[in-house]
Design a protein around this motif. Structure first.
Motif, short mmCIF file in Angstrom:
data_model
loop_
_atom_site.label_atom_id
_atom_site.label_comp_id
_atom_site.label_asym_id
_atom_site.label_seq_id
_atom_site.Cartn_x
_atom_site.Cartn_y
_atom_site.Cartn_z
N GLY A 69 7.76 3.93 -0.04
CA GLY A 69 7.45 3.37 -1.42
C GLY A 69 8.57 3.73 -2.34
N LEU A 70 9.39 4.57 -2.23
CA LEU A 70 10.65 4.82 -2.73
C LEU A 70 11.66 4.01 -2.58
CD1 LEU A 70 10.31 9.02 -2.97
CD2 LEU A 70 9.76 7.31 -4.71
N GLY A 71 11.55 3.46 -1.59
CA GLY A 71 12.65 2.41 -0.97
C GLY A 71 13.39 3.02 0.05
N VAL A 72 12.93 4.09 0.74
CA VAL A 72 13.95 4.79 1.77
C VAL A 72 13.35 3.92 2.95
CG1 VAL A 72 14.17 6.79 2.92
CG2 VAL A 72 13.85 6.98 0.45
N GLY A 73 14.65 3.56 4.04
CA GLY A 73 14.65 2.75 4.94
C GLY A 73 15.42 3.16 5.96
N ASP A 189 9.18 4.44 14.69
CA ASP A 189 10.68 4.98 14.16
C ASP A 189 11.50 4.03 13.24
OD1 ASP A 189 11.02 2.74 15.93
OD2 ASP A 189 11.55 3.97 17.58
N GLY A 190 10.61 2.93 12.62
CA GLY A 190 11.25 2.15 11.69
C GLY A 190 12.23 1.04 12.46
N GLY A 191 12.31 1.05 13.71
CA GLY A 191 12.96 -0.02 14.20
C GLY A 191 14.28 0.64 14.65
N ALA A 192 14.38 1.78 14.52
CA ALA A 192 15.61 2.64 14.90
C ALA A 192 15.89 2.55 16.57
CB ALA A 192 15.65 4.12 14.52
N HIS A 193 17.17 2.54 16.91
CA HIS A 193 17.52 2.73 18.14
C HIS A 193 17.87 4.16 18.61
CE1 HIS A 193 17.52 -1.49 18.48
NE2 HIS A 193 18.19 -1.84 17.52
N ALA A 194 17.66 4.35 19.93
CA ALA A 194 18.34 5.84 20.31
C ALA A 194 19.74 6.33 20.20
CB ALA A 194 17.78 5.92 21.81
N SER A 195 20.45 4.96 20.05
CA SER A 195 21.85 5.30 19.98
C SER A 195 22.12 5.59 18.18
CB SER A 195 22.72 4.33 20.55
OG SER A 195 22.19 2.97 19.98
N ASP A 196 21.09 5.31 17.47
CA ASP A 196 21.42 5.27 16.24
C ASP A 196 21.79 6.87 15.86
OD1 ASP A 196 21.19 2.99 15.68
OD2 ASP A 196 19.26 2.73 14.76
N VAL A 197 22.39 7.20 14.60
CA VAL A 197 22.60 8.48 14.12
C VAL A 197 21.05 8.98 13.65
CG1 VAL A 197 23.37 9.99 12.08
CG2 VAL A 197 25.01 8.28 13.43
N ALA A 198 20.74 10.06 14.13
CA ALA A 198 19.30 10.49 13.86
C ALA A 198 19.38 11.77 12.86
CB ALA A 198 18.67 11.16 15.00
N LEU A 199 20.60 12.46 12.60
CA LEU A 199 20.31 13.43 11.53
C LEU A 199 21.98 13.87 11.43
CD1 LEU A 199 19.83 17.11 13.01
CD2 LEU A 199 19.74 14.87 14.60
N LEU A 200 22.35 14.34 10.41
CA LEU A 200 23.63 14.80 9.96
C LEU A 200 23.53 16.36 9.83
CD1 LEU A 200 24.81 12.03 7.61
CD2 LEU A 200 25.73 12.21 9.93
#
Length: 545
Positions: A69-73, A189-200
Protein backbone atom coordinates in the motif's frame (compact mmCIF):
# COMPACT_ATOMS: atom_id res chain seq x y z
CA UNK A 1 19.57 2.93 -10.40
CA UNK A 2 21.00 -0.31 -11.80
CA UNK A 3 22.25 -3.16 -9.62
CA UNK A 4 25.80 -3.34 -10.98
CA UNK A 5 27.57 -6.35 -9.50
CA UNK A 6 29.54 -9.31 -10.73
CA UNK A 7 27.86 -12.68 -10.36
CA UNK A 8 28.72 -16.35 -10.76
CA UNK A 9 29.35 -17.59 -14.27
CA UNK A 10 26.75 -19.70 -16.06
CA UNK A 11 28.96 -22.77 -15.71
CA UNK A 12 29.38 -22.24 -11.96
CA UNK A 13 25.67 -21.60 -11.48
CA UNK A 14 24.81 -24.79 -13.35
CA UNK A 15 27.29 -26.76 -11.24
CA UNK A 16 25.89 -25.42 -7.97
CA UNK A 17 22.33 -26.23 -9.05
CA UNK A 18 23.32 -29.72 -10.17
CA UNK A 19 25.03 -30.33 -6.82
CA UNK A 20 21.81 -29.38 -5.02
CA UNK A 21 23.27 -26.31 -3.32
CA UNK A 22 20.96 -23.89 -5.10
CA UNK A 23 17.37 -25.10 -4.94
CA UNK A 24 15.64 -22.36 -6.94
CA UNK A 25 13.27 -21.39 -4.10
CA UNK A 26 12.74 -17.86 -2.78
CA UNK A 27 12.46 -17.07 0.92
CA UNK A 28 8.85 -16.02 0.49
CA UNK A 29 8.02 -19.41 -0.99
CA UNK A 30 10.06 -21.19 1.70
CA UNK A 31 7.97 -19.60 4.44
CA UNK A 32 4.76 -20.59 2.62
CA UNK A 33 5.99 -24.18 2.35
CA UNK A 34 7.07 -24.15 6.01
CA UNK A 35 3.58 -23.10 7.05
CA UNK A 36 2.07 -25.95 5.03
CA UNK A 37 4.52 -28.46 6.45
CA UNK A 38 4.74 -27.36 10.11
CA UNK A 39 1.42 -25.51 10.56
CA UNK A 40 0.76 -25.33 14.30
CA UNK A 41 4.34 -25.84 15.44
CA UNK A 42 5.76 -22.76 17.23
CA UNK A 43 8.12 -20.86 14.94
CA UNK A 44 8.83 -17.65 16.86
CA UNK A 45 8.82 -16.56 20.51
CA UNK A 46 9.29 -13.00 21.77
CA UNK A 47 8.47 -12.61 25.45
CA UNK A 48 4.86 -13.63 25.94
CA UNK A 49 4.14 -13.48 22.20
CA UNK A 50 4.22 -16.62 20.07
CA UNK A 51 3.68 -17.36 16.40
CA UNK A 52 3.15 -20.75 14.82
CA UNK A 53 4.48 -21.33 11.33
CA UNK A 54 0.99 -20.73 9.97
CA UNK A 55 0.67 -17.48 11.94
CA UNK A 56 4.11 -16.26 10.86
CA UNK A 57 3.14 -16.91 7.25
CA UNK A 58 -0.13 -15.00 7.67
CA UNK A 59 1.69 -12.14 9.41
CA UNK A 60 4.10 -11.85 6.48
CA UNK A 61 1.08 -11.44 4.20
CA UNK A 62 -0.34 -8.67 6.40
CA UNK A 63 2.94 -6.77 6.55
CA UNK A 64 3.44 -7.25 2.80
CA UNK A 65 -0.04 -5.88 2.15
CA UNK A 66 0.72 -2.76 4.16
CA UNK A 67 4.07 -2.23 2.45
CA UNK A 68 2.45 -2.75 -0.92
CA UNK A 69 0.00 0.00 0.00
CA UNK A 70 2.99 2.32 0.45
CA UNK A 71 4.16 1.45 -3.04
CA UNK A 72 6.94 -0.97 -2.04
CA UNK A 73 7.42 -3.73 -4.61
CA UNK A 74 9.80 -6.20 -6.16
CA UNK A 75 13.43 -5.09 -6.06
CA UNK A 76 12.84 -2.07 -3.79
CA UNK A 77 15.36 -1.72 -0.99
CA UNK A 78 14.19 -1.08 2.59
CA UNK A 79 16.59 -0.35 5.46
CA UNK A 80 15.59 -2.38 8.53
CA UNK A 81 17.05 -1.02 11.77
CA UNK A 82 15.28 -2.89 14.54
CA UNK A 83 16.54 -4.32 17.82
CA UNK A 84 15.95 -7.92 18.83
CA UNK A 85 12.20 -8.24 18.67
CA UNK A 86 9.79 -10.26 16.61
CA UNK A 87 8.99 -7.33 14.33
CA UNK A 88 12.40 -7.71 12.68
CA UNK A 89 11.31 -11.07 11.30
CA UNK A 90 7.76 -9.99 10.53
CA UNK A 91 9.11 -7.13 8.43
CA UNK A 92 11.83 -9.30 6.88
CA UNK A 93 9.44 -11.96 5.67
CA UNK A 94 6.89 -9.34 4.63
CA UNK A 95 9.55 -7.82 2.37
CA UNK A 96 10.46 -11.25 0.99
CA UNK A 97 6.82 -11.85 0.21
CA UNK A 98 6.90 -8.72 -2.00
CA UNK A 99 10.22 -9.58 -3.61
CA UNK A 100 11.63 -6.48 -1.90
CA UNK A 101 15.13 -6.35 -0.41
CA UNK A 102 15.82 -5.74 3.29
CA UNK A 103 19.04 -3.87 4.08
CA UNK A 104 20.31 -5.08 7.46
CA UNK A 105 21.29 -2.12 9.65
CA UNK A 106 22.61 -2.45 13.19
CA UNK A 107 20.72 -1.00 16.19
CA UNK A 108 23.76 1.11 17.10
CA UNK A 109 24.05 2.83 13.73
CA UNK A 110 23.44 6.56 13.68
CA UNK A 111 22.98 9.37 11.17
CA UNK A 112 26.22 8.87 9.25
CA UNK A 113 25.78 5.13 8.79
CA UNK A 114 22.02 5.11 8.12
CA UNK A 115 22.28 8.02 5.70
CA UNK A 116 25.01 6.17 3.85
CA UNK A 117 22.95 2.98 3.63
CA UNK A 118 19.95 4.86 2.25
CA UNK A 119 22.05 6.66 -0.35
CA UNK A 120 24.02 3.66 -1.59
CA UNK A 121 21.09 1.26 -1.65
CA UNK A 122 18.59 3.78 -2.99
CA UNK A 123 16.23 2.69 -0.21
CA UNK A 124 12.61 3.75 -0.57
CA UNK A 125 11.78 3.17 3.09
CA UNK A 126 13.29 2.63 6.54
CA UNK A 127 11.82 0.61 9.41
CA UNK A 128 12.94 1.70 12.88
CA UNK A 129 11.79 1.49 16.52
CA UNK A 130 10.46 4.59 18.21
CA UNK A 131 13.11 4.40 20.93
CA UNK A 132 15.74 1.85 21.79
CA UNK A 133 18.43 1.94 24.49
CA UNK A 134 17.35 5.50 25.39
CA UNK A 135 17.89 6.68 21.81
CA UNK A 136 15.11 8.26 19.74
CA UNK A 137 15.22 6.72 16.27
CA UNK A 138 12.45 9.03 15.05
CA UNK A 139 14.79 11.99 15.52
CA UNK A 140 17.48 10.06 13.65
CA UNK A 141 15.12 9.50 10.73
CA UNK A 142 14.14 13.18 10.66
CA UNK A 143 17.83 14.00 10.27
CA UNK A 144 18.37 11.36 7.58
CA UNK A 145 15.29 12.49 5.68
CA UNK A 146 16.44 16.12 5.83
CA UNK A 147 19.88 15.15 4.47
CA UNK A 148 18.26 13.19 1.64
CA UNK A 149 16.19 16.15 0.53
CA UNK A 150 13.29 16.15 -1.90
CA UNK A 151 15.32 14.39 -4.60
CA UNK A 152 16.35 11.48 -2.39
CA UNK A 153 14.98 7.96 -2.75
CA UNK A 154 13.57 7.75 0.80
CA UNK A 155 9.78 8.03 0.71
CA UNK A 156 8.55 6.32 3.88
CA UNK A 157 9.55 5.74 7.48
CA UNK A 158 7.79 2.92 9.34
CA UNK A 159 8.00 3.07 13.13
CA UNK A 160 7.52 0.12 15.46
CA UNK A 161 5.88 1.82 18.42
CA UNK A 162 4.77 5.46 18.60
CA UNK A 163 5.43 7.17 15.25
CA UNK A 164 5.27 10.61 16.87
CA UNK A 165 3.33 13.66 15.72
CA UNK A 166 3.32 15.40 12.37
CA UNK A 167 6.33 13.70 10.76
CA UNK A 168 4.43 11.68 8.20
CA UNK A 169 5.87 8.49 9.69
CA UNK A 170 3.80 5.31 9.42
CA UNK A 171 2.93 3.18 12.43
CA UNK A 172 3.84 -0.50 12.03
CA UNK A 173 0.54 -1.45 13.64
CA UNK A 174 -1.40 0.69 11.16
CA UNK A 175 0.59 -0.93 8.35
CA UNK A 176 -0.68 -4.35 9.42
CA UNK A 177 -4.33 -3.35 9.02
CA UNK A 178 -4.08 -3.17 5.21
CA UNK A 179 -5.55 -6.05 3.16
CA UNK A 180 -3.12 -9.01 3.16
CA UNK A 181 -1.28 -10.06 0.06
CA UNK A 182 -2.63 -13.61 -0.30
CA UNK A 183 -5.19 -12.74 -2.97
CA UNK A 184 -2.59 -11.66 -5.54
CA UNK A 185 -0.88 -13.86 -8.13
CA UNK A 186 2.72 -14.56 -7.13
CA UNK A 187 1.91 -13.76 -3.53
CA UNK A 188 4.56 -16.16 -2.24
CA UNK A 189 7.37 -13.87 -3.34
CA UNK A 190 6.09 -10.98 -5.46
CA UNK A 191 7.34 -12.68 -8.62
CA UNK A 192 10.97 -12.72 -7.46
CA UNK A 193 13.46 -15.25 -8.81
CA UNK A 194 15.77 -17.33 -6.65
CA UNK A 195 18.74 -15.71 -8.41
CA UNK A 196 17.55 -12.22 -7.38
CA UNK A 197 19.18 -10.31 -4.52
CA UNK A 198 17.20 -11.29 -1.41
CA UNK A 199 18.93 -9.04 1.13
CA UNK A 200 21.86 -6.68 1.58
CA UNK A 201 24.29 -7.29 4.43
CA UNK A 202 27.03 -4.91 5.56
CA UNK A 203 30.76 -5.34 5.18
CA UNK A 204 33.10 -4.41 7.99
CA UNK A 205 33.95 -1.17 6.17
CA UNK A 206 37.75 -1.41 6.12
CA UNK A 207 38.28 1.98 4.51
CA UNK A 208 35.33 3.90 5.88
CA UNK A 209 31.62 3.33 5.65
CA UNK A 210 30.45 -0.23 4.95
CA UNK A 211 29.99 -1.75 1.54
CA UNK A 212 26.74 -3.55 0.79
CA UNK A 213 26.88 -7.31 0.29
CA UNK A 214 24.23 -8.72 -2.08
CA UNK A 215 23.01 -12.18 -1.10
CA UNK A 216 20.64 -14.04 -3.40
CA UNK A 217 17.80 -16.35 -2.33
CA UNK A 218 19.76 -19.32 -3.68
CA UNK A 219 23.13 -18.63 -2.11
CA UNK A 220 21.90 -17.36 1.28
CA UNK A 221 19.49 -20.25 1.76
CA UNK A 222 22.38 -22.63 1.10
CA UNK A 223 24.52 -20.69 3.60
CA UNK A 224 21.91 -21.31 6.31
CA UNK A 225 21.14 -24.87 5.25
CA UNK A 226 24.80 -25.97 5.10
CA UNK A 227 25.43 -24.58 8.59
CA UNK A 228 22.23 -26.23 9.86
CA UNK A 229 23.40 -29.60 8.53
CA UNK A 230 26.76 -29.30 10.29
CA UNK A 231 24.94 -28.36 13.51
CA UNK A 232 22.42 -31.23 13.12
CA UNK A 233 19.40 -28.92 13.41
CA UNK A 234 15.93 -30.47 13.28
CA UNK A 235 12.35 -29.76 14.34
CA UNK A 236 13.38 -30.10 17.99
CA UNK A 237 15.93 -27.27 17.77
CA UNK A 238 15.19 -24.19 19.87
CA UNK A 239 17.56 -21.36 18.88
CA UNK A 240 18.07 -18.38 21.19
CA UNK A 241 18.90 -15.20 19.25
CA UNK A 242 21.13 -13.32 21.69
CA UNK A 243 23.18 -11.29 19.20
CA UNK A 244 21.51 -8.64 17.01
CA UNK A 245 19.23 -10.25 14.43
CA UNK A 246 20.77 -8.15 11.67
CA UNK A 247 24.14 -9.87 12.12
CA UNK A 248 24.85 -12.56 9.55
CA UNK A 249 26.16 -14.83 12.35
CA UNK A 250 22.87 -14.77 14.26
CA UNK A 251 20.70 -14.75 11.16
CA UNK A 252 22.05 -17.56 8.98
CA UNK A 253 25.02 -19.44 10.50
CA UNK A 254 22.69 -21.34 11.01
CA UNK A 255 20.84 -18.90 13.29
CA UNK A 256 17.30 -17.80 12.62
CA UNK A 257 17.00 -18.95 9.01
CA UNK A 258 18.68 -22.29 9.55
CA UNK A 259 16.38 -23.01 12.49
CA UNK A 260 13.21 -22.08 10.60
CA UNK A 261 14.28 -24.07 7.54
CA UNK A 262 14.70 -27.10 9.84
CA UNK A 263 11.25 -26.63 11.39
CA UNK A 264 12.60 -25.52 14.79
CA UNK A 265 11.74 -22.60 17.07
CA UNK A 266 13.44 -19.19 17.26
CA UNK A 267 13.41 -17.41 20.63
CA UNK A 268 14.32 -13.71 20.62
CA UNK A 269 16.38 -12.38 23.54
CA UNK A 270 15.91 -8.63 24.13
CA UNK A 271 19.47 -8.28 25.49
CA UNK A 272 22.58 -10.49 25.67
CA UNK A 273 22.97 -10.58 29.45
CA UNK A 274 23.39 -14.09 30.88
CA UNK A 275 20.56 -13.48 33.34
CA UNK A 276 18.10 -12.72 30.54
CA UNK A 277 19.41 -15.54 28.37
CA UNK A 278 19.50 -18.19 31.11
CA UNK A 279 15.92 -17.41 32.11
CA UNK A 280 14.88 -17.97 28.49
CA UNK A 281 16.91 -21.19 28.27
CA UNK A 282 15.03 -22.48 31.32
CA UNK A 283 11.59 -21.39 30.13
CA UNK A 284 11.82 -22.31 26.44
CA UNK A 285 14.22 -25.28 26.74
CA UNK A 286 16.72 -23.68 24.38
CA UNK A 287 19.15 -26.08 22.68
CA UNK A 288 21.45 -23.75 20.70
CA UNK A 289 22.67 -20.16 20.90
CA UNK A 290 25.45 -17.93 19.52
CA UNK A 291 27.81 -15.55 21.34
CA UNK A 292 30.71 -13.23 20.62
CA UNK A 293 33.90 -13.66 22.71
CA UNK A 294 33.32 -10.68 25.06
CA UNK A 295 30.12 -12.33 26.33
CA UNK A 296 31.81 -15.62 27.22
CA UNK A 297 33.37 -14.65 30.58
CA UNK A 298 30.06 -13.14 31.75
CA UNK A 299 28.20 -16.33 30.85
CA UNK A 300 30.70 -18.61 32.55
CA UNK A 301 30.71 -16.47 35.71
CA UNK A 302 26.91 -16.36 35.90
CA UNK A 303 26.66 -20.10 35.33
CA UNK A 304 29.04 -20.70 38.26
CA UNK A 305 27.32 -18.19 40.55
CA UNK A 306 23.67 -18.96 39.76
CA UNK A 307 21.39 -21.96 40.05
CA UNK A 308 20.02 -22.00 36.52
CA UNK A 309 18.63 -25.07 34.81
CA UNK A 310 20.65 -25.14 31.59
CA UNK A 311 20.16 -28.83 30.95
CA UNK A 312 18.48 -28.34 27.56
CA UNK A 313 21.35 -26.26 26.16
CA UNK A 314 23.51 -28.52 24.00
CA UNK A 315 25.65 -26.26 21.80
CA UNK A 316 27.02 -22.73 22.22
CA UNK A 317 28.57 -21.17 19.13
CA UNK A 318 31.20 -18.45 19.51
CA UNK A 319 32.25 -16.24 16.61
CA UNK A 320 32.57 -12.70 15.32
CA UNK A 321 36.14 -12.48 16.64
CA UNK A 322 38.75 -15.00 17.75
CA UNK A 323 37.91 -16.74 21.01
CA UNK A 324 40.91 -17.02 23.38
CA UNK A 325 41.77 -20.69 23.84
CA UNK A 326 41.53 -20.59 27.64
CA UNK A 327 38.02 -19.12 27.41
CA UNK A 328 37.03 -21.88 25.00
CA UNK A 329 38.28 -24.55 27.39
CA UNK A 330 36.30 -23.08 30.30
CA UNK A 331 33.03 -22.45 28.48
CA UNK A 332 32.02 -26.04 27.75
CA UNK A 333 32.40 -27.38 31.30
CA UNK A 334 30.90 -24.21 32.84
CA UNK A 335 27.65 -24.51 30.86
CA UNK A 336 27.67 -28.25 30.25
CA UNK A 337 27.66 -27.75 26.46
CA UNK A 338 29.61 -28.49 23.31
CA UNK A 339 31.43 -25.35 22.15
CA UNK A 340 31.46 -24.61 18.44
CA UNK A 341 33.80 -22.01 17.04
CA UNK A 342 32.56 -20.03 14.04
CA UNK A 343 34.74 -18.02 11.68
CA UNK A 344 33.23 -16.44 8.64
CA UNK A 345 32.19 -13.30 6.88
CA UNK A 346 29.01 -11.70 5.66
CA UNK A 347 30.58 -11.91 2.19
CA UNK A 348 30.23 -15.69 2.28
CA UNK A 349 32.62 -18.38 3.55
CA UNK A 350 31.61 -19.90 6.90
CA UNK A 351 33.88 -22.20 8.92
CA UNK A 352 32.61 -24.27 11.85
CA UNK A 353 34.30 -26.67 14.20
CA UNK A 354 32.40 -29.95 14.10
CA UNK A 355 30.43 -31.22 17.05
CA UNK A 356 32.58 -34.36 17.14
CA UNK A 357 35.93 -32.59 16.75
CA UNK A 358 38.56 -33.16 19.42
CA UNK A 359 38.75 -30.69 22.29
CA UNK A 360 42.01 -29.30 20.91
CA UNK A 361 40.46 -28.57 17.50
CA UNK A 362 37.38 -26.99 19.10
CA UNK A 363 39.38 -24.80 21.47
CA UNK A 364 42.38 -23.89 19.31
CA UNK A 365 40.96 -23.51 15.78
CA UNK A 366 38.18 -21.54 14.17
CA UNK A 367 36.71 -24.42 12.18
CA UNK A 368 36.70 -25.61 8.58
CA UNK A 369 34.43 -24.74 5.62
CA UNK A 370 30.85 -25.97 5.68
CA UNK A 371 30.59 -26.73 1.95
CA UNK A 372 32.54 -29.29 -0.08
CA UNK A 373 32.71 -26.64 -2.81
CA UNK A 374 34.17 -23.88 -0.63
CA UNK A 375 37.51 -23.12 -2.29
CA UNK A 376 40.15 -21.79 0.11
CA UNK A 377 43.60 -20.45 -0.75
CA UNK A 378 46.15 -19.19 1.78
CA UNK A 379 48.64 -16.95 -0.02
CA UNK A 380 51.70 -14.80 0.64
CA UNK A 381 52.16 -11.13 -0.24
CA UNK A 382 52.78 -12.07 -3.87
CA UNK A 383 49.56 -14.08 -4.09
CA UNK A 384 51.38 -17.43 -4.10
CA UNK A 385 49.97 -20.33 -2.05
CA UNK A 386 51.83 -21.12 1.17
CA UNK A 387 52.24 -24.56 2.81
CA UNK A 388 49.85 -25.70 5.52
CA UNK A 389 50.88 -24.26 8.86
CA UNK A 390 52.23 -21.05 7.31
CA UNK A 391 50.34 -17.80 7.86
CA UNK A 392 48.94 -16.03 4.83
CA UNK A 393 45.93 -14.13 3.52
CA UNK A 394 42.73 -16.12 3.10
CA UNK A 395 41.24 -16.06 -0.40
CA UNK A 396 37.98 -17.85 -1.10
CA UNK A 397 35.22 -18.49 -3.61
CA UNK A 398 32.27 -20.86 -3.64
CA UNK A 399 28.51 -21.36 -3.91
CA UNK A 400 27.60 -18.74 -1.29
CA UNK A 401 30.54 -16.29 -1.47
CA UNK A 402 29.83 -13.09 -3.36
CA UNK A 403 31.51 -12.20 -6.63
CA UNK A 404 30.98 -8.46 -6.30
CA UNK A 405 29.75 -5.86 -3.84
CA UNK A 406 26.59 -3.87 -4.48
CA UNK A 407 27.27 -0.84 -6.69
CA UNK A 408 31.00 -0.84 -5.91
CA UNK A 409 32.70 -1.67 -9.20
CA UNK A 410 35.89 0.25 -8.41
CA UNK A 411 36.29 -1.48 -5.04
CA UNK A 412 35.66 -4.87 -6.67
CA UNK A 413 38.78 -4.48 -8.81
CA UNK A 414 40.97 -4.91 -5.73
CA UNK A 415 38.62 -6.98 -3.54
CA UNK A 416 38.63 -9.93 -5.97
CA UNK A 417 41.24 -11.76 -8.00
CA UNK A 418 40.76 -11.96 -11.78
CA UNK A 419 39.47 -15.53 -11.37
CA UNK A 420 36.86 -14.58 -8.79
CA UNK A 421 38.50 -15.31 -5.43
CA UNK A 422 37.47 -12.91 -2.66
CA UNK A 423 40.42 -11.33 -0.82
CA UNK A 424 39.22 -11.59 2.77
CA UNK A 425 41.99 -9.58 4.44
CA UNK A 426 42.16 -12.25 7.15
CA UNK A 427 45.52 -13.79 7.96
CA UNK A 428 45.14 -17.49 8.76
CA UNK A 429 47.06 -20.74 9.11
CA UNK A 430 45.52 -23.87 7.62
CA UNK A 431 46.03 -27.23 9.32
CA UNK A 432 46.26 -30.49 7.34
CA UNK A 433 42.71 -31.26 8.57
CA UNK A 434 41.43 -28.16 6.77
CA UNK A 435 40.77 -26.29 10.02
CA UNK A 436 41.78 -22.63 10.03
CA UNK A 437 43.53 -20.71 12.80
CA UNK A 438 42.93 -16.95 12.59
CA UNK A 439 46.13 -14.96 13.08
CA UNK A 440 44.98 -11.39 12.38
CA UNK A 441 44.03 -8.89 9.68
CA UNK A 442 45.99 -7.27 6.87
CA UNK A 443 43.45 -4.46 6.47
CA UNK A 444 43.35 -1.37 8.62
CA UNK A 445 40.34 -2.50 10.57
CA UNK A 446 39.78 -3.17 14.25
CA UNK A 447 37.59 -6.10 15.28
CA UNK A 448 36.32 -5.10 18.71
CA UNK A 449 34.34 -8.06 19.98
CA UNK A 450 32.79 -8.66 16.58
CA UNK A 451 32.07 -4.99 15.83
CA UNK A 452 34.22 -3.91 12.88
CA UNK A 453 35.73 -0.41 13.19
CA UNK A 454 37.36 1.17 10.13
CA UNK A 455 40.31 3.20 11.37
CA UNK A 456 40.18 5.65 8.45
CA UNK A 457 36.57 6.62 9.18
CA UNK A 458 37.24 7.35 12.87
CA UNK A 459 40.48 9.19 12.12
CA UNK A 460 38.66 11.47 9.70
CA UNK A 461 36.20 12.48 12.39
CA UNK A 462 38.85 12.80 15.10
CA UNK A 463 40.48 15.48 12.99
CA UNK A 464 37.29 17.55 13.14
CA UNK A 465 37.86 18.06 16.89
CA UNK A 466 39.32 21.57 17.34
CA UNK A 467 42.02 20.37 19.75
CA UNK A 468 43.41 17.62 17.47
CA UNK A 469 45.81 18.25 14.60
CA UNK A 470 46.77 14.65 13.78
CA UNK A 471 45.36 11.27 14.78
CA UNK A 472 45.84 7.55 14.25
CA UNK A 473 43.58 4.77 15.46
CA UNK A 474 45.33 1.52 16.28
CA UNK A 475 43.96 -1.87 17.29
CA UNK A 476 45.82 -3.67 20.06
CA UNK A 477 45.22 -7.13 21.53
CA UNK A 478 42.74 -7.26 24.39
CA UNK A 479 41.71 -10.30 26.42
CA UNK A 480 38.09 -9.20 26.73
CA UNK A 481 37.36 -7.72 23.30
CA UNK A 482 39.90 -9.51 21.12
CA UNK A 483 41.05 -6.05 20.04
CA UNK A 484 40.53 -2.63 21.57
CA UNK A 485 41.04 0.71 19.85
CA UNK A 486 43.63 3.27 20.92
CA UNK A 487 43.59 6.80 19.49
CA UNK A 488 47.00 8.46 19.28
CA UNK A 489 46.39 12.20 19.01
CA UNK A 490 48.66 15.18 18.38
CA UNK A 491 47.38 18.32 20.11
CA UNK A 492 49.06 21.76 20.40
CA UNK A 493 47.39 22.23 23.79
CA UNK A 494 45.66 19.95 26.28
CA UNK A 495 44.42 16.72 24.74
CA UNK A 496 40.75 15.82 25.11
CA UNK A 497 39.98 12.71 27.12
CA UNK A 498 38.21 9.56 25.98
CA UNK A 499 34.80 10.78 27.18
CA UNK A 500 35.08 14.10 25.37
CA UNK A 501 36.19 12.37 22.19
CA UNK A 502 33.35 9.84 22.45
CA UNK A 503 30.86 12.72 22.78
CA UNK A 504 32.43 14.47 19.78
CA UNK A 505 32.20 11.35 17.62
CA UNK A 506 28.55 10.93 18.59
CA UNK A 507 27.94 14.49 17.45
CA UNK A 508 29.62 13.57 14.17
CA UNK A 509 27.01 10.85 13.75
CA UNK A 510 29.20 7.80 14.40
CA UNK A 511 27.99 4.72 16.24
CA UNK A 512 29.03 4.54 19.88
CA UNK A 513 31.18 1.41 19.48
CA UNK A 514 33.52 3.31 17.16
CA UNK A 515 34.74 5.61 19.95
CA UNK A 516 38.31 4.75 21.03
CA UNK A 517 38.75 2.76 24.23
CA UNK A 518 41.86 4.76 25.09
CA UNK A 519 43.32 8.12 24.07
CA UNK A 520 47.10 8.62 24.10
CA UNK A 521 48.57 12.12 23.47
CA UNK A 522 51.80 12.07 21.44
CA UNK A 523 54.14 14.78 20.18
CA UNK A 524 54.02 13.43 16.62
CA UNK A 525 53.05 10.38 14.59
CA UNK A 526 55.94 8.19 13.40
CA UNK A 527 56.09 7.54 9.67
CA UNK A 528 57.25 4.62 7.57
CA UNK A 529 59.80 4.95 4.78
CA UNK A 530 57.03 5.67 2.29
CA UNK A 531 55.50 8.41 4.43
CA UNK A 532 52.59 6.50 5.97
CA UNK A 533 51.79 6.54 9.67
CA UNK A 534 53.70 3.69 11.32
CA UNK A 535 50.95 2.10 13.36
CA UNK A 536 53.11 -0.86 14.33
CA UNK A 537 55.52 1.54 16.00
CA UNK A 538 52.66 3.28 17.80
CA UNK A 539 51.42 -0.06 19.11
CA UNK A 540 54.94 -0.88 20.35
CA UNK A 541 54.99 2.33 22.37
CA UNK A 542 52.08 1.22 24.51
CA UNK A 543 53.08 -0.21 27.89
CA UNK A 544 52.70 -3.98 28.08
CA UNK A 545 50.23 -5.29 30.63
Amino acid sequence: MTDTRRTWSEAESARYRAAGYWEGVTFGARLRAGAARHGERVALVDGDRRWTYAQLDAEADRVAGGLRGLGVGRGDRVVVQLPNRAEFLLVWFGLQRLGAVPVHAMPGHRRREIGHLVRVSGAVACVVPDRHARFDHRRLMREVRAEQGADGSLRHVVVVGDPGPDDGFVSFEALRTAPPLTSLPGSDDGGAHASDVALLLLSGGTTGLPKLIPRTHDDYAYNARACAEVCALDAGTVYLAVLPLGFNFAFACPGVLGTLMAGGTVVVAPDPSPQTAFALVERERVTLTSLTPPLVPHWTEEAAAGSWDLGSLAVVQVGGARLPEDHARKLGPALGVTVQQVFGMAEGLINLTRLDDSEDLICATQGRPVSPDDEVLVVDDDGEPVPDGTAGELLTRGPYTLRGYYRAEEHDRTAFTPDGFYRSGDVVRRLPSGHLVVVGRIKDQINRGGEKVAAAEVEEQLLTHPAITAAALVGVPDERWGERSVAFVVCPGAAPGAREIAAHLRECGLAGYKAPDEVVPVADLPLTAVGKVDKAELARRLPRA
